[in-house]
Structure formats: structure tokens, C-alpha cells
Write a protein that holds these residues in place. Structure first.
Motif, PDB file in Angstrom:
ATOM      1  N   ASN A   1       0.213   6.100   4.191  1.00 33.55           N
ATOM      2  CA  ASN A   1      -0.067   6.123   2.755  1.00 33.55           C
ATOM      3  C   ASN A   1       0.541   7.337   2.064  1.00 33.55           C
ATOM      4  O   ASN A   1       1.020   7.229   0.924  1.00 33.55           O
TER       5      ASN A   1
ATOM      6  N   GLU B   1     -10.727   5.086   0.117  1.00 29.07           N
ATOM      7  CA  GLU B   1      -9.586   4.342  -0.390  1.00 29.07           C
ATOM      8  C   GLU B   1      -8.350   5.247  -0.401  1.00 29.07           C
ATOM      9  O   GLU B   1      -8.449   6.414  -0.805  1.00 29.07           O
ATOM     10  N   PRO B   2      -7.199   4.746   0.027  1.00 31.35           N
ATOM     11  CA  PRO B   2      -5.987   5.573   0.021  1.00 31.35           C
ATOM     12  C   PRO B   2      -5.685   6.180  -1.345  1.00 31.35           C
ATOM     13  O   PRO B   2      -5.255   7.331  -1.430  1.00 31.35           O
TER      14      PRO B   2
ATOM     15  N   VAL C   1      -3.275   7.557   7.379  1.00 31.42           N
ATOM     16  CA  VAL C   1      -3.054   8.573   6.349  1.00 31.42           C
ATOM     17  C   VAL C   1      -1.566   8.861   6.198  1.00 31.42           C
ATOM     18  O   VAL C   1      -1.049   8.975   5.084  1.00 31.42           O
TER      19      VAL C   1
END
Length: 225
Positions: free
Chosen positions: A20, A104-105, A17
Motif C-alpha cells: 500500500n 484501513e490502508p 503495508v
């Protein structure tokens, strides 16, 4: 750029996380459990918290409640659980959004952007004036010549957005994203219906503004000077 608090006891999730969010231009404060997260918030102001549900010492729901008690920031819950009861508990605790692992990021980024945009709008307490019309974002009310009107939520948000940007043309797609969110699955004609309701409502109350159509594009609000 805003700083995001990321809270998860899985270091791989925190790393994923964080990577991203950093690539998207956000600063990140990380914590491995709820107690550490609250300490981070004391030390470093954050604009939003991404919180895992299952954590030691203080789980994500308890942490969300604690954040709600002390801070005015949005909370997005991450969890591997997808049962509706778990989601309901999250929203009862005060979370603003819910994302199920794996994700999905891009979806995480979209949801964070939407939450930050919503909180920014809600924090804009200054009234918007259009002649004798005053729109109060903090109270969700419209005043016209000393009379107060309460609108349905989506009508109010649509009027507020258009009134905050007089003369700017918004496409139906932009209005859907701003008011209903990027993951809204309904028809764009929803916008047309709400615009029609606003026109019908305010044509009887004031001549200080009109909502105009740009054929094939969208709508804009025009103040009458």
C-alpha cells in the motif's frame, strides 16, 4: 519521494503495508524486529517509521525509544491492542501517532502524510518576516519590535501557516486538516474562533498584516506594504 521504514514480525503485515505504501508512491525499507530496524536506519535514511508493538528481541516501545535517541523522524505505532494504558505507554516512549489493527490502508496513508507534513513544518527553522513582525517556527514565538510573544499552540500554527503563504486563500476544511489533522472531529467553527483571537491579539500590536475573510470560502493573510 520519502522512504518509510516498516517494522513488524508478521511477514503478511509487512507485505500488506509495503504494497500500500508503494502504491501511494513511497519507497519502503522493511525489518522483522527492532534490532534489524536499527540496522536498516544506519544503512538507509528513512523519513518515518511504522512500528509494531509486539516483536521479539526488541519490542516496538523499546525501538521507539532507540529511534528517538538517535533520529529525528516521526514514529507511528501499529498494534492489536486498544487499551488506553497501552496507548499511553506508546506516547511515553515517544511515538507520534497510534493506529490499532485492523486498519484501513487509506487511514494509514493519511496519518503518514499528516506526520510528514508536521515534521517538515517543524523543521523549517527560518523565520517568517512581515514588516516588523518575525515569526520563529523553531521557537514558537513571534517578535514585534524587540518584544517576544508566546501564543497558544494552535493560534501559532494557524498564524505560521497563513504567514508562510501570504495571499493564498485557505478554506476552513484545509485549515482544519493542516492544523488539527484529518481525523479532527470538532466543528469547523473552531477555525473562526482562532482567527478571531489572532485578529484581536495582533490588531493591538501591529499594522503590518491583516487576516482577511473570503466570504463562503475561508481566510488569507495580507501583508501591508
Amino acid at each position: 519521494m520519502e522512504r518509510i521504514l516498516v517494522v513488524d514480525d508478521d511477514p503478511n503485515i509487512v507485505k500488506f503495508v509495503t504494497l500500500n505504501l508503494s502504491e501511494a508512491g513511497y519507497r519502503v525499507a522493511a525489518a522483522n524486529d527492532g534490532r534489524e530496524a536499527l540496522q536498516r536506519l544506519k544503512e538507509t535514511p528513512c523519513s518515518l517509521a511504522v512500528v509494531d508493538v509486539m516483536m521479539p528481541y526488541m519490542d516496538g516501545l523499546e525501538l521507539t525509544k532507540a529511534i528517538r535517541d538517535e533520529y529525528d523522524i516521526p514514529v507511528l505505532i501499529l498494534t492489536a491492542k486498544s487499551h488506553i494504558d497501552d496507548k499511553a505507554e506508546g506516547f511515553k516512549a515517544g511515538t507520534d501517532d497510534y493506529l490499532v489493527k485492523p486498519f484501513e490502508p487509506k487511514e494509514l496513508i493519511f496519518r503518514i502524510e499528516a506526520l510528514l507534513r508536521r515534521y517538515k513544518t517543524e523543521g523549517e527553522a527560518d523565520s517568517i518576516r512581515l514588516g516588523n513582525v518575525s515569526i520563529y517556527p523553531d521557537k514558537y514565538t513571534v517578535e514585534i519590535e524587540d518584544k517576544t510573544y508566546m501564543l497558544p499552540l494552535k493560534e501559532f500554527e494557524l498564524l505560521q501557516l497563513l504567514a508562510a503563504h501570504p495571499g493564498q486563500v485557505f478554506s476552513r476544511e484545509q485549515l482544519i486538516e493542516q492544523i488539527w489533522g484529518v481525523f479532527y472531529e470538532g466543528d469547523e467553527r473552531t477555525v473562526d474562533v482562532h482567527i478571531k483571537r489572532l485578529r484581536t491579539r495582533f490588531s493591538k500590536l501591529t499594522a503590518d498584516f491583516t487576516i482577511k475573510t473570503v466570504r463562503g470560502v475561508g481566510y488569507f493573510l495580507e501583508p501591508v506594504l
